[in-house]
Every structure is written in C-alpha cells, then in structure tokens.
Design a protein around this motif. Structure first.
Motif, PDB file in Angstrom:
ATOM      1  N   ARG A 198     -77.497  20.918  65.178  1.00  0.00           N
ATOM      2  CA  ARG A 198     -76.550  21.400  65.856  1.00  0.00           C
ATOM      3  C   ARG A 198     -76.904  22.183  66.922  1.00  0.00           C
ATOM      4  NH1 ARG A 198     -72.689  22.486  62.147  1.00  0.00           N
ATOM      5  NH2 ARG A 198     -72.170  24.459  63.451  1.00  0.00           N
ATOM      6  N   ASP A 199     -78.114  22.150  67.109  1.00  0.00           N
ATOM      7  CA  ASP A 199     -78.299  22.347  69.068  1.00  0.00           C
ATOM      8  C   ASP A 199     -78.701  21.777  70.100  1.00  0.00           C
ATOM      9  OD1 ASP A 199     -80.082  21.934  67.663  1.00  0.00           O
ATOM     10  OD2 ASP A 199     -81.758  23.510  68.678  1.00  0.00           O
ATOM     11  N   MET A 200     -78.428  20.352  69.632  1.00  0.00           N
ATOM     12  CA  MET A 200     -78.309  18.952  70.585  1.00  0.00           C
ATOM     13  C   MET A 200     -76.768  18.973  71.765  1.00  0.00           C
ATOM     14  SD  MET A 200     -80.021  16.430  71.273  1.00  0.00           S
ATOM     15  CE  MET A 200     -80.378  15.509  72.145  1.00  0.00           C
ATOM     16  N   PRO A 201     -77.299  18.730  73.056  1.00  0.00           N
ATOM     17  CA  PRO A 201     -76.425  19.297  73.726  1.00  0.00           C
ATOM     18  C   PRO A 201     -75.200  18.298  73.807  1.00  0.00           C
ATOM     19  CG  PRO A 201     -78.208  20.090  74.603  1.00  0.00           C
ATOM     20  CD  PRO A 201     -78.583  19.505  73.319  1.00  0.00           C
ATOM     21  N   VAL A 202     -74.081  17.940  73.430  1.00  0.00           N
ATOM     22  CA  VAL A 202     -73.652  16.299  74.017  1.00  0.00           C
ATOM     23  C   VAL A 202     -73.678  15.609  75.260  1.00  0.00           C
ATOM     24  CG1 VAL A 202     -71.214  15.460  73.941  1.00  0.00           C
ATOM     25  CG2 VAL A 202     -71.446  17.079  72.085  1.00  0.00           C
TER      26      VAL A 202
ATOM     27  N   GLU B  47     -64.401  15.401  76.910  1.00  0.00           N
ATOM     28  CA  GLU B  47     -64.325  16.019  77.081  1.00  0.00           C
ATOM     29  C   GLU B  47     -65.291  17.560  76.146  1.00  0.00           C
ATOM     30  OE1 GLU B  47     -61.567  14.745  75.961  1.00  0.00           O
ATOM     31  OE2 GLU B  47     -60.412  13.978  77.937  1.00  0.00           O
ATOM     32  N   MET B  48     -66.222  16.869  75.111  1.00  0.00           N
ATOM     33  CA  MET B  48     -66.600  17.261  74.592  1.00  0.00           C
ATOM     34  C   MET B  48     -68.506  17.696  75.604  1.00  0.00           C
ATOM     35  SD  MET B  48     -66.960  16.284  70.705  1.00  0.00           S
ATOM     36  CE  MET B  48     -65.258  16.307  69.734  1.00  0.00           C
ATOM     37  N   ILE B  49     -68.376  16.959  76.386  1.00  0.00           N
ATOM     38  CA  ILE B  49     -69.670  16.567  77.071  1.00  0.00           C
ATOM     39  C   ILE B  49     -69.566  18.601  77.609  1.00  0.00           C
ATOM     40  CG2 ILE B  49     -70.741  16.193  78.879  1.00  0.00           C
ATOM     41  CD1 ILE B  49     -69.554  13.780  79.197  1.00  0.00           C
ATOM     42  N   GLY B  50     -71.662  18.929  78.224  1.00  0.00           N
ATOM     43  CA  GLY B  50     -71.467  19.963  78.283  1.00  0.00           C
ATOM     44  C   GLY B  50     -71.815  21.074  76.973  1.00  0.00           C
ATOM     45  N   HIS B  51     -71.271  21.196  75.485  1.00  0.00           N
ATOM     46  CA  HIS B  51     -71.351  21.519  74.722  1.00  0.00           C
ATOM     47  C   HIS B  51     -72.179  21.196  73.489  1.00  0.00           C
ATOM     48  CE1 HIS B  51     -67.068  23.219  75.228  1.00  0.00           C
ATOM     49  NE2 HIS B  51     -66.763  22.428  76.025  1.00  0.00           N
TER      50      HIS B  51
ATOM     51  N   GLY C  83     -88.144  20.669  78.164  1.00  0.00           N
ATOM     52  CA  GLY C  83     -88.253  18.999  77.378  1.00  0.00           C
ATOM     53  C   GLY C  83     -87.506  19.286  75.692  1.00  0.00           C
ATOM     54  N   LEU C  84     -86.889  17.668  75.513  1.00  0.00           N
ATOM     55  CA  LEU C  84     -86.228  18.141  74.460  1.00  0.00           C
ATOM     56  C   LEU C  84     -87.499  17.807  73.160  1.00  0.00           C
ATOM     57  CD1 LEU C  84     -83.659  15.641  74.953  1.00  0.00           C
ATOM     58  CD2 LEU C  84     -83.524  18.227  75.061  1.00  0.00           C
ATOM     59  N   SER C  85     -87.369  17.899  71.839  1.00  0.00           N
ATOM     60  CA  SER C  85     -88.143  17.977  70.266  1.00  0.00           C
ATOM     61  C   SER C  85     -88.294  16.690  70.325  1.00  0.00           C
ATOM     62  CB  SER C  85     -87.721  19.043  68.968  1.00  0.00           C
ATOM     63  OG  SER C  85     -86.384  18.570  69.394  1.00  0.00           O
ATOM     64  N   GLU C  86     -89.149  17.148  69.660  1.00  0.00           N
ATOM     65  CA  GLU C  86     -89.162  15.357  69.294  1.00  0.00           C
ATOM     66  C   GLU C  86     -88.443  15.291  67.606  1.00  0.00           C
ATOM     67  OE1 GLU C  86     -92.971  14.355  66.385  1.00  0.00           O
ATOM     68  OE2 GLU C  86     -94.035  15.801  67.480  1.00  0.00           O
TER      69      GLU C  86
ATOM     70  N   GLN D 240     -77.850  24.756  78.473  1.00  0.00           N
ATOM     71  CA  GLN D 240     -77.721  23.065  77.615  1.00  0.00           C
ATOM     72  C   GLN D 240     -78.778  22.376  78.564  1.00  0.00           C
ATOM     73  OE1 GLN D 240     -75.222  24.454  77.892  1.00  0.00           O
ATOM     74  NE2 GLN D 240     -73.823  24.099  75.694  1.00  0.00           N
ATOM     75  N   ARG D 241     -78.833  22.889  80.213  1.00  0.00           N
ATOM     76  CA  ARG D 241     -79.447  22.522  81.046  1.00  0.00           C
ATOM     77  C   ARG D 241     -81.324  22.524  80.940  1.00  0.00           C
ATOM     78  NH1 ARG D 241     -77.090  24.031  85.778  1.00  0.00           N
ATOM     79  NH2 ARG D 241     -77.697  25.909  85.469  1.00  0.00           N
ATOM     80  N   ARG D 242     -80.883  24.077  80.457  1.00  0.00           N
ATOM     81  CA  ARG D 242     -82.518  24.947  80.598  1.00  0.00           C
ATOM     82  C   ARG D 242     -83.271  23.831  79.091  1.00  0.00           C
ATOM     83  NH1 ARG D 242     -85.762  29.222  80.772  1.00  0.00           N
ATOM     84  NH2 ARG D 242     -86.929  29.704  78.731  1.00  0.00           N
ATOM     85  N   THR D 243     -82.045  23.524  78.297  1.00  0.00           N
ATOM     86  CA  THR D 243     -82.865  22.731  76.702  1.00  0.00           C
ATOM     87  C   THR D 243     -83.380  21.344  77.193  1.00  0.00           C
ATOM     88  OG1 THR D 243     -81.243  24.032  75.680  1.00  0.00           O
ATOM     89  CG2 THR D 243     -81.699  22.176  74.357  1.00  0.00           C
TER      90      THR D 243
END
Length: 141
Positions: A77-81, A106-110, A47-50, A40-43
């Motif tokens: 679906r691949d957006m980190p919480v 509790e969902m943070i980081g997924h 840089g986040l996509s548009e 998630q850190r690497r994502t």
C-alpha cells in the motif's frame, strides 16, 4: 491553481508539473522522483525495497489489456503511483480482501493505499442484550 500537482490544459490534456503523460513515461525513475512530493521522492531516492522493485518490474512487463482481466495483486500500500502505472489495474490488499484500483493520470504522486480504505464506517443499530436501561431508550421521532 496555486501549488497543485497536476492540472488539465486548455485542450483537456493532462499535465503534471508542466510535463504531459508521454514525457513523464519516457523519463528515468530518478527524473520522475524529482517531480514528486517530498515523501515519495525520499522513498525512491533512498532505494526501493526488493518487494517494491518486483512490483515495478511486474508493472513494466504487463500490457493494458492484460491487467484489465488479471489485475496485479499487491500488499504494498506504500508504493508511490508512478507514470508507468497509468492504465494498469492493481488489486490492493485492504487487510481483508483485494480491491481493484484502476490507475489514472491524476493518481501520480500518491500512494496505492490511498485509494482503498482499510476501515469501514460504523453504523450503530439498536441496543442489544446486556445494555443498560438508559441506552435502550429510543426516541419516537
């Protein structure tokens, strides 16, 4: 707890890697990224996509009571919480329909997709037309 990402304090207060929810929501996106797991850190750091940026902006503009009735619809679906998503409701696409996901601390980081499955469990019935004799056998017990 060994290397868990979150835990509740003695008072029942949520903490994520030593920070409570208010501190996490006040942090900059890069500061939050340093606390997240590697993928998630690497994502975020690459840089986040548009589309991801649009979803982040849409989530920042919505209030808690506003999303309860009208969830934020997304195919991402691949957006980190992230901490700013806590309390919001998303409608995540499963490939067939949009299913509601209420974001909790509790969902943070997924990822958003982890909370809505795309495959259903298969429950096999009796053998149908064209089945062989051996597959039509049904035991009495």
């Amino acid at each position: 707890m060994s290397s868990t990402e979150y835990r509740t304090g003695r008072e029942g207060e949520f903490t994520y890697r030593g920070y409570d929810l208010d501190e996490l929501q006040d942090m900059d996106l890069d500061e939050v990224a340093e606390l997240l797991p590697a993928r998630q850190r690497r994502t975020i750091l690459r840089g986040l996509s548009e589309e991801h940026q649009k979803l982040l902006d849409k989530a920042d503009g919505k209030g808690d009571e506003e999303t309860a009735n009208n969830p934020i619809r997304t195919h991402l679906r691949d957006m980190p919480v992230l901490p700013e998503f806590v309390g919001l409701t998303f409608a995540v696409y499963t490939g067939q329909s949009f299913e509601r996901v209420e974001i909790e601390p509790e969902m943070i980081g997924h990822y958003l997709g982890e909370f809505q499955l795309t495959r259903n469990s298969v429950e096999h019935g009796q053998a149908g037309i064209g089945a062989t004799r051996s597959s039509k056998f049904v035991p009495l017990k």
